[in-house]
Structure formats: structure tokens, C-alpha cells
Design an enzyme around this catalytic site. Structure first.
Site, short mmCIF file in Angstrom:
data_model
loop_
_atom_site.label_atom_id
_atom_site.label_comp_id
_atom_site.label_asym_id
_atom_site.label_seq_id
_atom_site.Cartn_x
_atom_site.Cartn_y
_atom_site.Cartn_z
N LYS A 81 31.36 42.67 33.40
CA LYS A 81 31.03 41.24 33.38
C LYS A 81 30.76 40.73 34.79
O LYS A 81 31.40 41.19 35.76
CB LYS A 81 32.22 40.50 32.76
CG LYS A 81 32.02 39.00 32.50
CD LYS A 81 33.24 38.45 31.75
CE LYS A 81 33.11 36.97 31.44
NZ LYS A 81 34.33 36.46 30.77
N SER A 156 33.52 33.95 26.69
CA SER A 156 32.52 33.89 27.72
C SER A 156 31.93 35.28 28.05
O SER A 156 30.99 35.35 28.83
CB SER A 156 33.10 33.28 28.99
OG SER A 156 34.22 34.02 29.43
N SER A 180 38.10 35.12 25.58
CA SER A 180 36.74 35.49 25.96
C SER A 180 36.35 36.94 25.80
O SER A 180 35.21 37.28 26.09
CB SER A 180 36.50 35.07 27.42
OG SER A 180 36.47 33.66 27.51
#
Lengths: 483, 102, 488
Positions: A81, A156, A180
Site C-alpha cells: 500500500k 482504504s 481498511s
């Protein structure tokens, strides 16, 4: 979706010299290009470094040739990420304010992945600074759900989830603050695990809410996730909140039976308002677990409904402080200005998106003079009640809890415009972050063709129990998990 | 508790977020909408337990006073927006309002 | 607002002062990262992801800083807490990389200490109470006049460990403030926690001052005074601000709560900012740092290892070495001088002589050369030997002064120097008698007058003998032989 060898199998092939690691890297890039093509391109990967990846692949091949152990993820391509610091490739956190910023130091989790032989091929899209539940808040455009490009992949960590679901990689890193990793895992039909707070180092993870953040792992299968977590977990002297607790062998739990395991079904996670089809998938999963020898018990976590208000005070408060460093002085974007005050204001107002701005304002407000006691302090006290709910249940003999991961399957892009409505996506996941307990989501079926996730939650540092249940359930459900 | 436009302006200043006057009412409304959901917390009796102080009871770990500086993989000039003679350069502070150093 | 106030107006009021002293701890590395704390390195040389506040960096606490802070707190008789918490103090400034300073707020390292700064009229000790001692990190440095229209930021200092020592508003005059600061500095020197150099910034003072009519108990509005660069500067600043507040109150005005900067050149205070009020620092416990937990045993261990503190040393020097209060003060002012003196006194066995030489000759040299005593060329054992030589008659007192000067220059031992320079005192009866007889023969008239009763003339003959002997004759022998000659 392209099935392929598991991460373990791939690593073994590379270690034994059966296939060259560069082949896996080429395949990953090819698949990424394929799913990014056209108007429904996924937009999951923001930055990639093909040359560096091939170079790393060559190094793994060389190690294997020399007979050295290249590690449990030898030559396995992974993505990370974009809020996790890497030395090559930018770390932008999905924000304009860090556009082009390449970190001069590497996150501990990335070092551990590389030491295990993994090849980081790209950085993935995310809600800006991890604030969001859909990956629609990225300054670099939304990511699409590989199973339905009109829908969100969750957030997210949507980019990482999409990469695994699309078959680009088997293992990916995301981050968790309120759900997330688990929620996108559920939306994309893959496995996602949030470790116990302190299980995995946060050094190099750009902070959103420091008392809630953890790096999480996505896997195409439970085994993929288990290997990934095993590689990154463990004490790190650069993170004062990192725990000095031994790391269990998560993969070994695959062969354990569920005899004697007590599974709690908390009634607050199965409200009357819950989509009946999701409830049905959860209950079917619980039936499968019973058939494997587990006992299912009804339990109560009475303060569950306080989780979202508590979370949305604590997280923005900590974030407002963590994001103060983005001021244009030492790195990142800087707005042209004649005076310092103007430079700060313009840099931050141009650099941050709408949701981040909203949360910084909210966070600053709840910490400000006159409001601290009523909001932040109160929220931390309510948090203690939520922690206590879990402790009572675990002390009462329950080993793990089983719940739905999200109240709905993946929703359409643009569907949720009201901020608080979006916050409610975290309703089943935020409690684990608040309590610091580990939690895992795995696919347990489909609704209207869209994946549904079941969530397993456990005691602090009880990841082994989570994997034990997840391995068993995955095996028992088989293909039914994707129907 | 209800947030006014003036409070939003004050909070934005505290957070160094440049907001146009035009944005204030919308943002105030959004914040009020969110904060309304938090009111439920004020009714919760939290007297039994204290606030949360993290997972586990270990105190903060201590580091030996020595060792090597954490290395940077590239020089500061590579990521700093403005440097000169080794200093980080920022626009001049105005004498009054910008002197925040307490 | 520059009305001057007359003495009667000033006498009506008293100042009520609390002092906040920031002390940089002398650790090798910073509070939360391994960067060096070395002063004077090229700008931004000593910075890393942590003290640059790069995204993803995290703090890890320095154990030596904790030890030094605890030592300082215990020396101040404060109660060191078994659990203290680091908190974030949030504000924006370019020399504050994270946009917050890691400090301590609700739960500081230590509470309720005290410093005795003198005696009250009734002889009881005058104590200034210490509210708290807490740990925090320093900010970097901003230089505003190096480049046009820009400020230059150096983060070498950012993250250096500090302790903040906060006193209650127990101070009632600028002189008391000066005493407090000098005694605090001395105490901290004794426990060796800091370089305590105001010029280099390792010691900083901020003052909070209000006024009230003498006899009143309620506190007035206080102002904060900063930018004082010496202890005398603090005293002058307090007097100036006291006068300013009195002038306001005497003309029916109200003192505004504000922050003022001392301008040493002009001798005045001026406002630091035009806006009202205090900052909203939005303190909350730093989630990146679990609480600091210290055991009773560990704290006791630090207390046991504290060196002798100034008060105890002063008392002991008075009784053990039987020194006057003045001598005690001079010799205990610096712990290193005190240790030097004691080494000499113990080796030589006569505290008074040792005291005289250290206070006189040693301190004079140190003052002239600026050399600190721990780098002084004369070792205590050697000075003691020199004093032994004087006592034993091997050298005269004046010869000893010359030998000492050469010891300072060369670092050589006194016996070697005395031999090399031929400064050994001559006590040989025959030799001294010869000089005495020569001196008498040289001044027959004066000798007769001496014998006739002009006792003052003895000095002439003693001086003459000393001159003939090149200063080496043992004065006691000289006197003895002169009186023998006079009577015989």
C-alpha cells in the site's frame, strides 16, 4: 480471475530452481497491464518499478543457484500500500501533498518482505492518508472492484485488495485503522488479516491514527495471508509500541482440528437490520464450523454501537496531530508563498483532499480547549468499555468470535455521499481496532454475485487461533465461498 | 454542542488549513452532522474504568545512548523543497503573528 | 507606557515570580533517536528520519536521558513518579518538525521538589518549591537574518533531550531570582547532568511575574518574560517588568496577560506578539510512546549513587575542614574545585593551608588562563607535596610561589623543579650563620642601634640575609641566629 500457484508453492519452485523468479514477475506485470486496460481499468497500482523487480528476481535466482535459502517468499511478487515507505518508488499515501516523494528510508515490514525473498513490484492506490472505506478518496482516482468495475473495492487499502483479487499477486500489504484491510478483503472476495496492535512494526507506515494503525496482510488464500503475516510480524526496536511477543507458526495451524474450539456469535453484530442474505451466509459458515467440531455460543458485546462515534473521535484527533508534519518545510509539496503562514495554509489546503481536511478539522476540534474532556477524553474512556466487552467474553471461555465483516457487499462508486453514511461501513470492523485485538476476514459466499466476508476475531496475540478457524472454514466451504 | 462558522475558522487556523469564507457554512454543517452522532457518548457512564493506555502493561522501551544515526538513502537535498548551504529555507516569518515558538 | 515610578510606589508592591528553567541533558544522542547532540556541527548534519519527522518515523526513548533527568529531580528533592506519560504539545513552527513537541503534561517525571536559596530573617531556610520536573525534546534553530526574505532552519538541535524545572511563584525579588538560578546551576553541576552553558543554549530561563501590594495574598495577572541570556539579565529584566507593572497599576490600569521579550541592549521589555492569549496546544498522551515505568528499586539506586550535594558538602567542609563560611562558599562553588581542594587537603593534612593556596594561587591561574580545573596542569598530589615541602622547611614560602608558577607552566613535580632551579631552602646552620655574620658586618651602625633597642631594625638584617642567600635562607634559622648573635 487467474488461479495460479500459492505463494508457498511459488516460493518452493523458485528455491528449488524449478522456475525462474523473473517469470512470476513478468506474469504479474502482464496481468496488471491487462486489468488496467480500457475504461474499466482497475487503477490499483500507482507506481511500479519493473527494472528493480527484475533485478530482485535475478538476485533470488542467484541465491537459489548457490544453494542458499532465499526465504519463505522467495521470488514471490507482492504489492504494498502506498502509505508504506519504500526506497524506490514513491510513497504518496494517495495524496497530492506527497506527490513524487520517495522515502529515504524503508519500512521495517518492507525490509522483512525483501529479506524473505519477496519482490515488491508496486505501490497500491488507497484512500488519501488511509481515510476512507472505498478508495474513492485518492488524489489519483478511484480503484475499481475486479469483480464488478462499477463498484468500489472497499478501502482504504482498495488497491492492494484489487491486486490480489485480480490475480496480479497472491500476497499484498495494506494497513488497518478501522477496517481498511478486512472490509476490502470482504468486498473483493479474498482473505485479509489485521494483527494484534503491536504485533507488526509501524516503523515506515505513515501514521493516520497511531493507537489504532497496524500493517495488515491480504492473501488469495488463508495460507498466503498466514505466510505473509509470519514474515512481517515480530518486535522492532524502531517502534516503541511494537510488542516483545514470540511469533507463532501460523501456517502450522492449518492441520489443527476445531474440536473443543468455542466460537462466540455476538448478537450486536447480527442486528435485525442486517441484510438477511449476509446473515444467512454467516450462519451457514457457523454451521460448517459446528460440523468441524466447534461449539457456537451466543454472546453479547454490549457497547458495540458506541464503536463508530468513539472511533470517529479518536482517529481524527490523532490524525490531526500526525498530519501536522505535512507543512511543505522538509519534504513533499510546497505552495509558493511570500510569507510562512500563507505557505502553510496554501500547501495544506491544496495538498489535502476533502475527506482529509474534514477529519483534520474534526480532530483539531475535539482536542481543542474546552472540548478535550467531552470528546477525546470521553472517547478513550468509552474505548475501555469496548475493550472490556471483549475481555469478558474471552475470559468467559470463548476462543474466537465470528461475525459478518461488512454490513453490505461492495457498493457502487459514488453511491455514498454522506460522510457519516460512509463511516458506518466500519461498523463491524472498528471494534477490533479500538480493542487492539486481531481479526481476519475470509470469503464465505456471494450475494448478487458479489463477495461476502466472514470475520473471525480473537484474543490479543491470538492470531494462531484465527488462522486455525480460517483454514478449517476455507477447507470446509471450498468453492461455496465464491458462490 | 454546535460548531459555528467562526469556530470552523478558528479550528482551521489552528490546523493551518486555508479555507475560503465561502466554504465555512458547508463545512460547519458537515461537522455538526458528524458530531451529532457523537452525542451518544456523553450519556455513557465511564466511571468504572479509566481511559485506555494501550495493549499490554509493558512500559516504553529504552534505547542505549549511542550507536549510529539512522542512515538516509539519499541526501536531504533530494527530498527537501528548498535548501541552501545545508539549511532548510522557508519564507520569512512576519514579526508578530507568525512567532509561534513558545 | 514609559512612566517612571518613584521608590515609594515601588516599595508598596512586591513581585511574585516563578521561574521555568530548561536544561539540556548531556547525552550523546537525542531523546528519541540516535543522532548526535554535538554542538556546532554543520547545519542539518545530525538529522535522521525520526528528527526530520519523515512520514512513517517513530520515537524511541533514550535511557541515559531518563537517568540524568531522574538524577536532577532527586537532587531537587522531588518525588520521581513510577509512571509518567509523554504528551504531544501541538503547534506549527518551522523548527518543530513534527508539528508537535513530545513533552510531558498531566503526568510528569517528578513533582514537589525544593531548592533552599538562603535564610529567612529568623534563620530558617528560605525554600523555593519546585512544582515539577519533566522531560521534553528541544526544537531546532531558526535564523532570520542570514538570507533576505527567508528564514534558515537548522534541525541539529531538534530532538535534543531537555528537562524543564518549574518553580512555584515563591520568589519575591530579582536578587532571590538570581540566587535561585545560581544555586540551581550549582546543584545541577554537582550532579553532572548538563553543560549548563547559557551562551550555547544548554540552560534557558523564562520568568512568570506578577505584582501585588505587600501583605496581599491574592495573585495578580502574570506576564511571561523571555529572551534573557544571563542570570544578571534575568535580574534586570525582572526589575524592569516589575517597574512597568507597578506603573500600570499605579495609574489605575490593568496588567494584560502577555508574553514579553527582554531587550538587554535597551534594558526594556517589549511584547512578543500582537495577538492575545495563550496557545491552544491540544495536549494529549502520545500514542507512539507507552508510559515511562520506573521501579522503586531503580529510583532508589539512582538516589544512592547521587554524589554529595552542595548543602551537605558545605556543612561537611565547615565542620571537617573547619573553614570559614567565606572559604566554604568559594571552595564549594564548583564541585570540581571542591574535589581538587579536598584531594590536596587530605594529602597534605592541613586544610587551612590547602584552602589558601587553592583559593588564592590556583583560582587566580584558572581565572587568568580560562582553563577548567579538570585540565589544570598541577595535580592535587603535587600541590600537596609542595605544601609539605614548605611545612618541612625544604623551601621557603616565596620559593614555593616560584615553584608553583613553574609547575603551572611545565606540569613537572615540585621536587624536580626545586632541585633544577636551585630553590631548595638552606637551613644549614653553618651556611646561614655565615650569611648572618656577613650581614651584620656590612651594617655595623644599624647593628649597634638594634642592640641598643631599636627592634624594628631586625627586618633590615633578615632582608639582608635573604638577599645574600638569593631568597633561600630558612627564615626561622635566620631569626634564630640573629637573636643568638644579639644576645651573645
Amino acid at each position: 480471475m487467474v488461479p495460479g500457484p500459492s505463494a508457498a508453492e511459488l516460493a518452493r519452485q523458485h528455491a528449488e530452481g524449478k522456475t525462474p523468479p523473473k517469470k512470476a514477475v513478468e506474469q504479474a506485470f502482464a496481468r496488471a497491464a491487462e486489468v488496467d486496460a480500457g475504461p474499466n481499468g482497475l487503477n490499483a497500482i500507482l507506481w511500479a518499478d519493473r527494472e528493480a523487480a527484475l533485478g530482485a528476481a535475478a538476485q533470488v535466482a542467484e541465491l537459489s543457484r548457490q544453494g542458499n535459502q532465499p526465504g519463505p517468499l522467495a521470488g514471490v511478487p507482492v504489492v504494498v500500500k502506498d502509505n508504506i515507505a519504500t526506497l524506490t518508488m514513491p510513497t504518496t499515501c494517495g495524496s497530492r501533498i506527497l506527490e513524487g516523494y520517495v522515502s529515504p528510508f524503508e519500512a521495517t515490514v518492507v525490509t522483512r518482505l525483501r529479506n524473505a525473498g519477496a519482490i515488491v513490484i508496486g505501490k497500491t492506490n488507497m484512500d488519501e492518508f488511509a481515510m476512507g472505506s472505498s478508495t474513492e478518496n485518492s488524489a489519483y482516482g478511484p480503484t475499481r472492484n475486479p469483480l464488478d468495475p462499477t463498484r468500489v473495492p472497499g478501502g482504504s487499502s482498495g488497491g492492494s485488495a484489487a491486486c490480489v483479487a485480480a490475480g496480479i499477486v497472491r500476497v499484498a500489504l495494506g494497513s488497518e485503522t478501522g477496517g481498511s484491510v478486512r472490509q476490502p478483503a470482504a468486498f473483493c472476495g479474498i482473505v485479509g488479516v489485521k494483527p494484534t496492535y503491536g504485533r507488526v512494526s509501524r516503523y515506515g507506515l505513515v501514521a493516520f491514527a497511531s493507537s489504532l494503525d497496524q500493517v495488515g496482510v491480504f492473501g488469495r488464500s488463508v495460507e498466503d495471508a498466514a505466510i505473509g503475516l509470519g514474515v512481517i510480524a515480530g518486535r522492532d526496536r524502531y517502534d516503541s509500541t511494537s510488542a516483545d511477543v514470540e511469533v507463532d507458526d501460523y501456517v502450522a495451524t492449518a492441520s489443527e482440528t476445531l474440536k473443543g474450539v468455542v466460537i462466540g456469535r455476538p448478537r450486536e453484530y447480527f442486528p435485525d437490520s442486517l441484510d438477511a442474505r449476509i446473515r444467512a451466509r454467516c450462519d451457514a459458515a457457523l454451521d460448517a464450523l459446528r460440523q468441524l467440531g466447534a461449539t457456537v455460543r451466543d454472546v453479547s458485546l454490549p457497547h458495540t454501537d458506541l464503536a463508530i462515534p468513539t472511533y470517529y473521535i479518536i482517529a481524527p484527533a490523532e490524525a490531526s496531530s500526525n498530519l501536522a508534519r505535512f507543512d511543505g518545510v522538509r519534504y513533499g509539496a510546497r505552495a509558493k508563498a511570500a510569507a510562512l503562514r500563507e505557505m502553510y495554509a496554501d500547501t495544506r489546503s491544496h495538498g489535502f483532499g476533502r475527506e482529509v481536511t474534514r477529519r483534520i478539522l474534526l480532530g483539531t476540534y475535539v482536542l481543542s480547549a474546552g472540548y478535550y474532556d467531552a470528546y477525546y477524553k470521553k472517547a478513550q474512556e468509552v474505548r475501555a468499555l469496548i475493550v472490556n466487552d471483549f475481555q469478558n467474553v474471552f475470559q468467559g471461555g470463548v476462543d474466537v468470535l465470528f461475525t459478518p465483516t461488512a454490513p453490505t457487499p461492495a457498493f457502487p462508486i459514488g453511491a455514498k455521499s454522506d460522510p457519516y453514511e460512509m463511516y458506518l461501513s466500519d461498523i463491524f470492523t472498528a471494534t477490533a481496532n479500538l480493542a487492539g485485538i486481531p481479526a481476519l476476514s475470509l470469503p464465505i459466499g456471494r450475494v448478487d454475485g458479489l463477495p461476502v466476508g466472514g470475520q473471525v476475531m480473537g484474543r490479543h496475540f491470538g492470531e494462531a487461533a484465527l488462522f486455525r478457524v480460517a483454514f478449517a472454514l476455507e477447507r470446509a466451504l471450498g468453492e461455496a465461498a465464491h458462490r | 454542542m454546535s460548531v459555528t462558522d467562526a469556530e470552523v475558522r478558528h479550528v482551521a487556523a489552528l490546523a493551518r488549513l486555508g479555507l475560503d469564507a465561502g466554504q465555512l457554512p458547508t463545512i460547519a454543517a458537515e461537522l455538526n452532522g458528524i458530531l451529532a452522532h457523537m452525542e451518544v457518548l456523553s450519556k455513557v457512564d465511564t466511571s468504572a474504568l479509566g481511559a485506555v493506555t494501550g495493549v499490554g502493561t509493558a512500559g516504553t522501551p529504552l534505547r542505549v545512548d549511542g550507536g549510529n544515526q539512522i542512515p538516509l538513502a539519499r541526501p536531504r537535498e533530494a527530498f527537501a523543497p528548498a535548501m541552501r548551504d545545508g539549511f532548510l529555507i522557508v519564507p520569512r516569518l512576519a514579526t508578530h503573528e507568525d512567532q509561534e515558538s513558545p | 507606557m514609559s512612566a517612571t515610578v518613584g521608590a515609594p510606589a515601588l516599595a508598596k508592591y512586591e513581585m511574585v515570580v516563578g521561574l521555568e528553567v530548561h536544561v539540556q541533558l548531556r547525552t550523546r544522542t537525542k531523546l528519541f533517536c540516535n543522532c548526535s547532540t554535538q554542538f556546532g556541527d554543520p547545519p542539518n548534519r545530525n538529522t535522521c528520519p525520526v528528527c526530520l519527522a519523515l512520514p512513517g518515523s517513530l520515537p524511541v526513548l533514550n535511557e541515559s536521558a531518563v537517568e540524568l533527568a531522574t538524577r536532577a529531580a532527586l537532587a531537587l528533592d522531588a518525588s520521581v513518579q513510577e509512571e509518567s506519560v509523554f504528551a504531544r504539545k501541538n503547534y506549527f513552527y518551522p523548527d518543530l518538525p513534527k508539528g508537535y513537541q513530545i513533552s510531558q503534561f498531566d503526568k510528569p517525571l517528578a513533582l514537589d521538589g525544593r531548592l533552599v536559596i538562603g535564610e529567612q530573617h529568623d534563620g530558617s531556610p528560605m525554600r523555593v518549591r519546585i512544582t515539577r520536573v519533566h522531560m521534553e525534546e528541544d526544537a531546532g534553530k531558526s535564523i532570520h537574518d542570514r538570507y533576505p526574505a527567508a528564514s534558515a532552519i537548522d534541525l541539529n538541535r531538534a530532538g535534543t533531550p531537555l528537562i524543564e524545572i518549574v518553580s512555584e511563584p515563591d520568589i519575591r525579588s530579582s536578587a532571590e531570582a538570581g540566587s535561585y538560578l545560581r544555586l540551581l546551576k550549582q546543584l545541577l553541576e554537582y550532579v553532572d547532568v548538563s553543560d549548563l552553558n547559557m551562551e550555547e543554549g544548554s540552560l534557558r530561563v523564562d520568568a512568570n511575574i506578577s505584582i501585588r501590594e505587600r501583605g496581599a495574598t491574592k495573585l495578580g495577572t502574570k506576564t511571561e518574560v523571555k529572551n534573557m541570556n544571563s542570570f544578571s539579565g534575568v535580574e534586570r529584566a525582572l526589575d524592569a517588568e516589575f517597574a512597568r507593572q507597578v506603573a500600570i497599576v499605579e495609574s489605575q490600569g490593568r496588567v494584560e496577560q502577555e508574553t514579553l521579550l527582554w531587550d538587554a541592549d535597551r534594558g526594556t521589555v517589549r511584547p512578543a506578539r500582537s495577538k492575545e492569549g495563550s496557545h491552544d496546544y491540544r495536549y494529549f498522551p502520545d500514542p507512539d510512546l507507552p508510559p515511562l515505568r520506573l521501579t522503586k528499586e531503580w529510583i532508589a539506586g539512582i538516589r544512592d549513587r547521587l554524589p554529595e550535594l552542595p548543602d551537605a558538602r558545605r556543612r561537611r567542609f565547615a565542620t571537617e575542614h573547619k573553614l570559614s563560611p567565606y572559604d566554604v562558599d568559594v571552595l564549594t562553588a564548583s564541585p570540581h574545585i571542591a574535589e581538587y581542594f579536598e584531594a590536596v587537603a587530605h594529602a597534605h593534612g592541613d586544610s587551612k593551608t590547602a584552602a589558601n593556596w587553592v583559593m588564592g594561587d590556583v583560582l587566580a591561574v584558572l581565572k587568568n588562563t580560562g582553563v577548567p580545573i579538570d585540565r589544570f596542569s598541577v595535580r592535587p598530589a603535587d600541590l600537596a607535596t609542595l605544601l609539605d615541602m614548605v611545612r618541612g622547611g625544604a623551601v621557603s614560602n616565596s620559593a614555593a610561589k616560584r615553584i608553583f608558577a613553574l609547575m603551572v607552566q611545565t606540569g613537572d613535580r615540585p621536587e624536580q623543579i626545586a632541585e633544577r632551579e636551585g630553590l631548595a631552602q638552606v637551613g644549614d646552620e653553618a651556611q646561614v650563620a655565615a650569611w648572618v655574620d656577613e650581614a651584620i658586618a656590612d651594617k655595623p651602625a644599624e647593628w649597634q642601634r638594634y642592640l641598643a633597642g631599636e627592634k624594628k631594625l631586625l627586618g633590615v638584617f633578615v632582608g639582608a640575609v635573604m638577599k645574600r642567600s638569593g631568597g633561600r635562607a630558612d627564615p626561622r634559622k635566620v631569626n634564630q641566629l640573629l637573636s643568638t648573635r644579639a644576645s651573645g
